[in-house]
Design a protein around this motif. Structure first.
Motif, short mmCIF file in Angstrom:
data_model
loop_
_atom_site.label_atom_id
_atom_site.label_comp_id
_atom_site.label_asym_id
_atom_site.label_seq_id
_atom_site.Cartn_x
_atom_site.Cartn_y
_atom_site.Cartn_z
N ARG A 109 0.81 -1.22 0.00
CA ARG A 109 0.00 0.00 0.00
C ARG A 109 0.85 1.27 0.00
O ARG A 109 0.41 2.31 -0.50
CB ARG A 109 -0.97 0.00 1.18
N PHE A 110 2.04 1.21 0.55
CA PHE A 110 2.91 2.38 0.56
C PHE A 110 3.43 2.68 -0.85
O PHE A 110 3.52 3.84 -1.27
CB PHE A 110 4.07 2.18 1.53
N ILE A 111 3.75 1.63 -1.59
CA ILE A 111 4.20 1.80 -2.97
C ILE A 111 3.04 2.32 -3.83
O ILE A 111 3.22 3.22 -4.65
CB ILE A 111 4.72 0.46 -3.54
N LEU A 112 1.85 1.76 -3.62
CA LEU A 112 0.67 2.20 -4.38
C LEU A 112 0.40 3.68 -4.15
O LEU A 112 0.10 4.43 -5.08
CB LEU A 112 -0.55 1.37 -4.00
N ARG A 113 0.53 4.10 -2.89
CA ARG A 113 0.30 5.51 -2.56
C ARG A 113 1.35 6.40 -3.22
O ARG A 113 1.04 7.46 -3.76
CB ARG A 113 0.35 5.69 -1.04
N SER A 114 2.60 5.96 -3.20
CA SER A 114 3.70 6.73 -3.77
C SER A 114 3.54 6.90 -5.28
O SER A 114 3.71 7.99 -5.82
CB SER A 114 5.04 6.05 -3.46
N VAL A 115 3.20 5.81 -5.96
CA VAL A 115 2.99 5.85 -7.41
C VAL A 115 1.84 6.79 -7.76
O VAL A 115 1.95 7.64 -8.66
CB VAL A 115 2.72 4.43 -7.95
N THR A 116 0.75 6.65 -7.04
CA THR A 116 -0.43 7.48 -7.31
C THR A 116 -0.12 8.96 -7.09
O THR A 116 -0.49 9.81 -7.92
CB THR A 116 -1.59 7.06 -6.40
N ASP A 117 0.55 9.27 -6.00
CA ASP A 117 0.87 10.67 -5.71
C ASP A 117 1.80 11.27 -6.76
O ASP A 117 1.68 12.45 -7.11
CB ASP A 117 1.50 10.80 -4.32
N GLU A 118 2.73 10.47 -7.26
CA GLU A 118 3.64 10.97 -8.29
C GLU A 118 2.87 11.32 -9.56
O GLU A 118 3.12 12.36 -10.20
CB GLU A 118 4.72 9.93 -8.60
N VAL A 119 1.92 10.46 -9.93
CA VAL A 119 1.11 10.72 -11.12
C VAL A 119 0.24 11.96 -10.92
O VAL A 119 0.14 12.81 -11.81
CB VAL A 119 0.24 9.50 -11.46
N MET A 120 -0.38 12.08 -9.75
CA MET A 120 -1.25 13.22 -9.47
C MET A 120 -0.45 14.54 -9.50
O MET A 120 -0.96 15.57 -9.94
CB MET A 120 -1.95 13.07 -8.13
N TYR A 121 0.80 14.48 -9.05
CA TYR A 121 1.64 15.68 -9.07
C TYR A 121 1.89 16.12 -10.51
O TYR A 121 1.84 17.32 -10.83
CB TYR A 121 2.96 15.40 -8.37
N GLU A 122 2.13 15.16 -11.40
CA GLU A 122 2.36 15.49 -12.80
C GLU A 122 1.09 16.05 -13.44
O GLU A 122 1.16 16.98 -14.25
CB GLU A 122 2.85 14.26 -13.56
N ILE A 123 -0.05 15.48 -13.09
CA ILE A 123 -1.33 15.99 -13.62
C ILE A 123 -1.56 17.41 -13.14
O ILE A 123 -2.00 18.28 -13.90
CB ILE A 123 -2.50 15.07 -13.20
N MET A 124 -1.24 17.68 -11.87
CA MET A 124 -1.40 19.02 -11.32
C MET A 124 -0.53 20.03 -12.07
O MET A 124 -0.99 21.14 -12.38
CB MET A 124 -1.03 19.01 -9.83
#
Length: 251
Positions: A186-201
Motif C-alpha cells: 500500500r505504501f508503494i501504491l500511494r507513492s505511485v499514485t501521488d507521483e502521477v497526481m503531481y504530474e497531472i497538477m
C-alpha cells in the motif's frame, strides 16, 4: 463510430492539444487523466489516432428498451468497457482486471485516478487501488493527461454542451517498472499514485486538495442540505412572526 464521433467533436469544438508526441505509436500505455466532465472520455479519444478504452458502469450497457440499446451501442462505439460492480471488492477489482486485459493486448487504457468527477474544478487526491495496481501489474508506462475547461462545456446535470474550445495537455510517460510485483504494497501504491497526481497538477494548473473527491462531494451535499434546512426554518419563522403580528389586537 469512434471516428465519426471524434471527427464531429473536433469540427464542433476545435479542441487544442499539446504533447501528442508522448503517445506511443504502438504498444500498451495507461492514460491517467484528471476528470472534470462527463465529456472527458470523448474529447481525449477524439484527438488521438489510437483507440483508448475507458471503463464504465455495466448499467450503461444493460438498460432495457430502445434507449438502453442505443446507449449501449454508443458507449461501445466510443471505446467504453462495461465493468460489473458486484462482488466483494466491487468496481476496484473489476477495473484492475479490465485494465490489465486491455494492456495485455497492447492497447491504450484510460483511467481517472480521482475515481469520480471533480465537484468544483479542483484536483483531488488519487485513489491508489486502480491506477497504481494496473500500472504495477502490467508494467505499462503511465502517461499523465490534463483536461482543460471541459467542466465549462458540460457541467454536471447539463445535457446540452456549450460550444467552446477545451484543451488537452499530455505529459511525458512515467516508468514504474522498478516497482513491478509490488502491487500489494500500500505504501508503494500511494507513492505511485501521488507521483502521477503531481504530474497531472503541473499539467492542468489546478489547485490540489488532499482529500478524495467522493468525500468532497459528500461534504458539499451536506452543506447544501444544511443551507436549505436553514432557509426553510427562516421562512417558517417569518411566516410564524407574520401570523402572530396579524393576531395581535389592533393589527
Amino acid at each position: 463510430m469512434k471516428f465519426a464521433i471524434g471527427g464531429s467533436l473536433k469540427v464542433a469544438f476545435r479542441p487544442w492539444v499539446e504533447g501528442l508526441e508522448n503517445i506511443p505509436a504502438e504498444g500498451p500505455a495507461i492514460l491517467a487523466s484528471n476528470h472534470l466532465s462527463f465529456s472527458d472520455s470523448f474529447f481525449l479519444p477524439a484527438v488521438l489516432d489510437r483507440k483508448v478504452t475507458f471503463i464504465a458502469k455495466a448499467e450503461y450497457f444493460t438498460s432495457p428498451g430502445v434507449k438502453g440499446k442505443l446507449t449501449a451501442a454508443f458507449f461501445k462505439g466510443v471505446g467504453q468497457l462495461p465493468v460489473d460492480r458486484s462482488g466483494s471488492r466491487g468496481a476496484g477489482e473489476a477495473a484492475v482486471r479490465s485494465g490489465v486485459d486491455v494492456l495485455a493486448r497492447g492497447e491504450l487504457f484510460g483511467i481517472y485516478p480521482e475515481g469520480t468527477r471533480s465537484p468544483d474544478g479542483r484536483l483531488y487526491r488519487g485513489k491508489p487501488g486502480g491506477l497504481a495496481r494496473v500500472a504495477l501489474a502490467s508494467g505499462a508506462p503511465v502517461i499523465p493527461v490534463a483536461m482543460i475547461d471541459t467542466e465549462k462545456i458540460q457541467p454536471p446535470g447539463q445535457v446540452v454542451p456549450k460550444l467552446m474550445r477545451p484543451g488537452i495537455r499530455i505529459g511525458e510517460p512515467l516508468d514504474f517498472s522498478r516497482y513491478h510485483g509490488m502491487e500489494n504494497d500500500r505504501f508503494i501504491l500511494r507513492s505511485v499514485t501521488d507521483e502521477v497526481m503531481y504530474e497531472i497538477m503541473k499539467l492542468s494548473g489546478q489547485e490540489y486538495v488532499d482529500i478524495y473527491a467522493t468525500a468532497a462531494k459528500r461534504r458539499i451535499a451536506d452543506e447544501e442540505k444544511a443551507a436549505k434546512a436553514a432557509k426553510a426554518a427562516k421562512a417558517a419563522k417569518a411566516e410564524a412572526d407574520k401570523a402572530e403580528g396579524t393576531d395581535r389586537p389592533g393589527s
